[in-house]
Design a protein around this motif. Sequence first.
Motif, PDB file in Angstrom:
ATOM      1  N   PHE A  85      29.748 -22.339  30.129  1.00 32.22           N
ATOM      2  CA  PHE A  85      30.111 -21.114  29.556  1.00 32.22           C
ATOM      3  C   PHE A  85      29.514 -19.756  30.321  1.00 32.22           C
ATOM      4  O   PHE A  85      29.218 -18.801  29.663  1.00 32.22           O
ATOM      5  CB  PHE A  85      29.775 -21.019  27.953  1.00 32.22           C
ATOM      6  CG  PHE A  85      30.550 -21.877  27.301  1.00 32.22           C
ATOM      7  CD1 PHE A  85      31.621 -21.669  26.513  1.00 32.22           C
ATOM      8  CD2 PHE A  85      29.975 -23.197  26.901  1.00 32.22           C
ATOM      9  CE1 PHE A  85      32.248 -22.493  25.801  1.00 32.22           C
ATOM     10  CE2 PHE A  85      30.941 -24.130  26.188  1.00 32.22           C
ATOM     11  CZ  PHE A  85      31.928 -23.626  25.623  1.00 32.22           C
ATOM     12  N   SER A  86      29.569 -19.929  31.624  1.00 31.01           N
ATOM     13  CA  SER A  86      29.207 -18.977  32.424  1.00 31.01           C
ATOM     14  C   SER A  86      30.130 -18.768  33.657  1.00 31.01           C
ATOM     15  O   SER A  86      29.675 -18.939  34.851  1.00 31.01           O
ATOM     16  CB  SER A  86      27.810 -19.403  33.002  1.00 31.01           C
ATOM     17  OG  SER A  86      26.873 -19.692  31.983  1.00 31.01           O
ATOM     18  N   SER A  89      28.955 -17.019  36.570  1.00 28.01           N
ATOM     19  CA  SER A  89      28.013 -17.444  37.733  1.00 28.01           C
ATOM     20  C   SER A  89      28.446 -18.441  38.608  1.00 28.01           C
ATOM     21  O   SER A  89      27.835 -18.954  39.514  1.00 28.01           O
ATOM     22  CB  SER A  89      26.754 -18.077  36.545  1.00 28.01           C
ATOM     23  OG  SER A  89      26.306 -17.438  35.800  1.00 28.01           O
TER      24      SER A  89
ATOM     25  N   ILE B  46      23.931  -9.825  33.801  1.00 27.89           N
ATOM     26  CA  ILE B  46      25.149  -9.944  34.920  1.00 27.89           C
ATOM     27  C   ILE B  46      25.124  -9.080  36.197  1.00 27.89           C
ATOM     28  O   ILE B  46      25.273  -9.795  37.180  1.00 27.89           O
ATOM     29  CB  ILE B  46      26.588  -9.405  33.984  1.00 27.89           C
ATOM     30  CG1 ILE B  46      26.625 -10.234  32.702  1.00 27.89           C
ATOM     31  CG2 ILE B  46      27.705  -9.468  34.718  1.00 27.89           C
ATOM     32  CD1 ILE B  46      26.972 -11.515  32.848  1.00 27.89           C
ATOM     33  N   PRO B  52      23.417 -17.169  33.881  1.00 27.09           N
ATOM     34  CA  PRO B  52      24.388 -18.271  33.229  1.00 27.09           C
ATOM     35  C   PRO B  52      24.199 -17.807  31.827  1.00 27.09           C
ATOM     36  O   PRO B  52      23.066 -17.249  31.409  1.00 27.09           O
ATOM     37  CB  PRO B  52      23.788 -19.375  33.424  1.00 27.09           C
ATOM     38  CG  PRO B  52      23.237 -19.412  34.762  1.00 27.09           C
ATOM     39  CD  PRO B  52      22.581 -18.012  34.803  1.00 27.09           C
ATOM     40  N   THR B  53      25.162 -17.955  30.725  1.00 24.17           N
ATOM     41  CA  THR B  53      24.973 -17.582  29.435  1.00 24.17           C
ATOM     42  C   THR B  53      24.104 -18.006  28.675  1.00 24.17           C
ATOM     43  O   THR B  53      23.406 -17.433  27.949  1.00 24.17           O
ATOM     44  CB  THR B  53      26.421 -18.132  28.872  1.00 24.17           C
ATOM     45  OG1 THR B  53      27.652 -17.561  29.521  1.00 24.17           O
ATOM     46  CG2 THR B  53      26.605 -17.367  27.391  1.00 24.17           C
ATOM     47  N   GLY B  54      23.526 -19.309  28.968  1.00 25.23           N
ATOM     48  CA  GLY B  54      22.609 -20.043  27.989  1.00 25.23           C
ATOM     49  C   GLY B  54      21.311 -19.236  28.428  1.00 25.23           C
ATOM     50  O   GLY B  54      20.544 -19.066  27.422  1.00 25.23           O
ATOM     51  N   ASP B  84      28.659 -25.383  22.855  1.00 30.34           N
ATOM     52  CA  ASP B  84      29.859 -24.514  22.640  1.00 30.34           C
ATOM     53  C   ASP B  84      29.564 -23.017  22.296  1.00 30.34           C
ATOM     54  O   ASP B  84      29.288 -22.774  21.223  1.00 30.34           O
ATOM     55  CB  ASP B  84      30.649 -25.367  21.168  1.00 30.34           C
ATOM     56  CG  ASP B  84      31.878 -24.638  21.182  1.00 30.34           C
ATOM     57  OD1 ASP B  84      32.305 -23.450  21.858  1.00 30.34           O
ATOM     58  OD2 ASP B  84      32.790 -25.281  20.398  1.00 30.34           O
ATOM     59  N   PHE B  85      29.638 -22.174  23.046  1.00 30.48           N
ATOM     60  CA  PHE B  85      29.194 -20.835  23.069  1.00 30.48           C
ATOM     61  C   PHE B  85      29.751 -20.019  21.928  1.00 30.48           C
ATOM     62  O   PHE B  85      29.253 -19.534  21.003  1.00 30.48           O
ATOM     63  CB  PHE B  85      29.031 -20.114  24.284  1.00 30.48           C
ATOM     64  CG  PHE B  85      28.553 -18.670  24.137  1.00 30.48           C
ATOM     65  CD1 PHE B  85      27.347 -18.328  23.741  1.00 30.48           C
ATOM     66  CD2 PHE B  85      29.445 -17.414  24.334  1.00 30.48           C
ATOM     67  CE1 PHE B  85      26.855 -16.917  23.500  1.00 30.48           C
ATOM     68  CE2 PHE B  85      29.429 -16.482  23.953  1.00 30.48           C
ATOM     69  CZ  PHE B  85      27.892 -15.905  23.529  1.00 30.48           C
ATOM     70  N   PRO B  86      31.382 -20.161  22.139  1.00 29.97           N
ATOM     71  CA  PRO B  86      31.978 -19.230  21.215  1.00 29.97           C
ATOM     72  C   PRO B  86      31.754 -19.725  19.579  1.00 29.97           C
ATOM     73  O   PRO B  86      31.446 -18.832  18.656  1.00 29.97           O
ATOM     74  CB  PRO B  86      33.509 -19.318  21.365  1.00 29.97           C
ATOM     75  CG  PRO B  86      33.391 -19.896  22.656  1.00 29.97           C
ATOM     76  CD  PRO B  86      32.100 -20.697  23.006  1.00 29.97           C
ATOM     77  N   GLY B 118      31.049 -15.664  29.334  1.00 25.90           N
ATOM     78  CA  GLY B 118      31.480 -17.023  30.096  1.00 25.90           C
ATOM     79  C   GLY B 118      32.530 -17.422  30.326  1.00 25.90           C
ATOM     80  O   GLY B 118      32.801 -18.119  31.257  1.00 25.90           O
ATOM     81  N   SER B 119      33.562 -16.400  29.705  1.00 24.83           N
ATOM     82  CA  SER B 119      34.922 -16.808  30.231  1.00 24.83           C
ATOM     83  C   SER B 119      35.589 -16.005  30.819  1.00 24.83           C
ATOM     84  O   SER B 119      36.867 -15.903  31.269  1.00 24.83           O
ATOM     85  CB  SER B 119      35.783 -16.795  28.760  1.00 24.83           C
ATOM     86  OG  SER B 119      35.720 -15.650  28.106  1.00 24.83           O
ATOM     87  N   MET B 120      34.869 -14.869  31.637  1.00 21.39           N
ATOM     88  CA  MET B 120      35.524 -13.979  32.535  1.00 21.39           C
ATOM     89  C   MET B 120      34.484 -14.000  33.623  1.00 21.39           C
ATOM     90  O   MET B 120      33.220 -14.406  33.728  1.00 21.39           O
ATOM     91  CB  MET B 120      35.607 -12.391  32.078  1.00 21.39           C
ATOM     92  CG  MET B 120      36.355 -12.456  30.993  1.00 21.39           C
ATOM     93  SD  MET B 120      36.180 -10.780  30.291  1.00 21.39           S
ATOM     94  CE  MET B 120      37.255 -10.690  28.867  1.00 21.39           C
ATOM     95  N   ASP B 121      35.001 -13.391  35.017  1.00 20.48           N
ATOM     96  CA  ASP B 121      34.286 -13.052  36.012  1.00 20.48           C
ATOM     97  C   ASP B 121      33.303 -11.855  35.609  1.00 20.48           C
ATOM     98  O   ASP B 121      33.312 -11.104  34.517  1.00 20.48           O
ATOM     99  CB  ASP B 121      35.027 -12.947  37.398  1.00 20.48           C
ATOM    100  CG  ASP B 121      35.811 -11.673  37.294  1.00 20.48           C
ATOM    101  OD1 ASP B 121      35.645 -10.626  36.311  1.00 20.48           O
ATOM    102  OD2 ASP B 121      36.617 -11.473  38.486  1.00 20.48           O
ATOM    103  N   ALA B 122      32.326 -11.502  36.557  1.00 19.96           N
ATOM    104  CA  ALA B 122      31.255 -10.695  36.133  1.00 19.96           C
ATOM    105  C   ALA B 122      32.013  -9.152  35.913  1.00 19.96           C
ATOM    106  O   ALA B 122      31.630  -8.425  34.893  1.00 19.96           O
ATOM    107  CB  ALA B 122      30.449 -10.424  37.332  1.00 19.96           C
ATOM    108  N   ILE B 125      33.335  -9.231  32.393  1.00 21.48           N
ATOM    109  CA  ILE B 125      32.549  -9.149  31.395  1.00 21.48           C
ATOM    110  C   ILE B 125      32.006  -7.790  31.386  1.00 21.48           C
ATOM    111  O   ILE B 125      31.970  -7.084  30.295  1.00 21.48           O
ATOM    112  CB  ILE B 125      31.388  -9.977  31.676  1.00 21.48           C
ATOM    113  CG1 ILE B 125      31.688 -11.654  31.635  1.00 21.48           C
ATOM    114  CG2 ILE B 125      30.175  -9.893  30.565  1.00 21.48           C
ATOM    115  CD1 ILE B 125      30.899 -12.538  31.897  1.00 21.48           C
TER     116      ILE B 125
END
Lengths: 305, 170
Positions: A85-86, A89, B46, B52-54, B84-86, B118-122, B125
Amino acid sequence: MDKKFDEAVCAFSQKISRILINLPSEIKTSCFEVSLRVGKPISLQTSKGVYFVAIDGGATKMPTAYSFVCNRQDIDDTVLALTDFSRHSFVDKINSGYITVRGGHRVGVCGTSNYHKDKLLAVSDIAYINMRIAREIKGCGKALCEELFLDGLHSTLIVGSPCSGKTTLLRDLAYWLSSGECGMLYKVAIVDERGELAAVSLGEPRNETGVLTDVLDGYKKSDGIKLAIRSLSPQVIVVDELGGEADALSLKESINSGVAVIATIHAGSVAELYKKEFLASLLKNDFERIVFIKNAAVAEVIKLC
Amino acid sequence: MLRVMGLVMLIPLGFLVGRYLAKNYKNRLFELTACEQMLAKIMMYIDMQNMPTGEMISRLASSESLARLQFLTLCRDRFGTSRDFPAAWRESLEQSRPAMALKEQDIAIVLRLREVLGSMDAAGIKGAVSLMKAEIAHNIVDADEQSRVKGALFTKLGVLVGILAAILLI
């Protein structure tokens, strides 16, 4: 139960990994590649041939009405899961065509490319995902290690076609060279650009690497080799999949600095190998041994000097 | 004597009830400010580190300045197990909602983060988070206004109701 297979497919979306984990254990054990394609059934490359995954968790030799067909959402969810989910990165890795997931399993991805002035900016609508399951076969390189290095270190090139077992053999050779278990104890530096050799996670190698091994995780081969020579004083440098002039120059620098190199490269035959122009000088002057791999076994060892 | 004291006590009681009702407006303002700060931190993570999201959620959850946003801790724990982030983000917000002063429109903005992170590029986001930050800033102005006007009103009303109750009971 096949731990490596389960570990690898857990990187997919929950929906897909649940189906794959329920596959019969004989399929899981023999599987070395899993392919997902949008609008197509999930296929498995195994040592017994191609299989297609069924909705109920079975596998068939040919696609059927019960085969599990990946839709757009399945692929998108899998890409999200593969990138933890990143996605932001992983942009560079996606652009270079692969992501390495926990356990050192390499996942090739491709979709629609977006270029700006000859520079790949991004890959959108990823539609094809191909995971290679990295299997650690402990001991597969022991005999070769003794054959090649009992009389001292020799720069060696391991040659084989894709999926022939080069990386697995290289990983094991690196272990035997620095484990002391077969009378050899060398300082080894692994330049692991793609994360497949040592499978480093949270700074720690998940694969066996030997007691005198340093792992340069994620470094470009050319940068990693220079850094290792300057600061880690290795006796052997191990690199996977040579790809061009820059890699060849770095290897030359290493060999000329008195550091032996063990590397792998894609080629199906001697003729194909010698057609690679960037390797010509290395083959002529620097590599001392060439090992040909076929169907996960050593087919031939050539002594160049 | 005791009766007089009881009647007099009605005035501070009314004041306290008024203050309690006014506090909700103040809390919304504090929580919205924390949300704005959270979005600013996400932009920084970002921008500077492509984090990373986590790891991002983990850092946000352990940030003292964001301690009011309990959903961050819940999300960190959920994401750690479910990957599962969402779903983790939505469930955490839903679970902590009753204890929060944020209004429906505030929650809706924060909830959108599950589709962004997490679902897009920098660049994607940053664009989406900037928009959310602007919307939160707009809500902060509204919450500040309400906190000042309605907060004072409830406190004064509480005192008045206390006095009125005391007069009626004399």
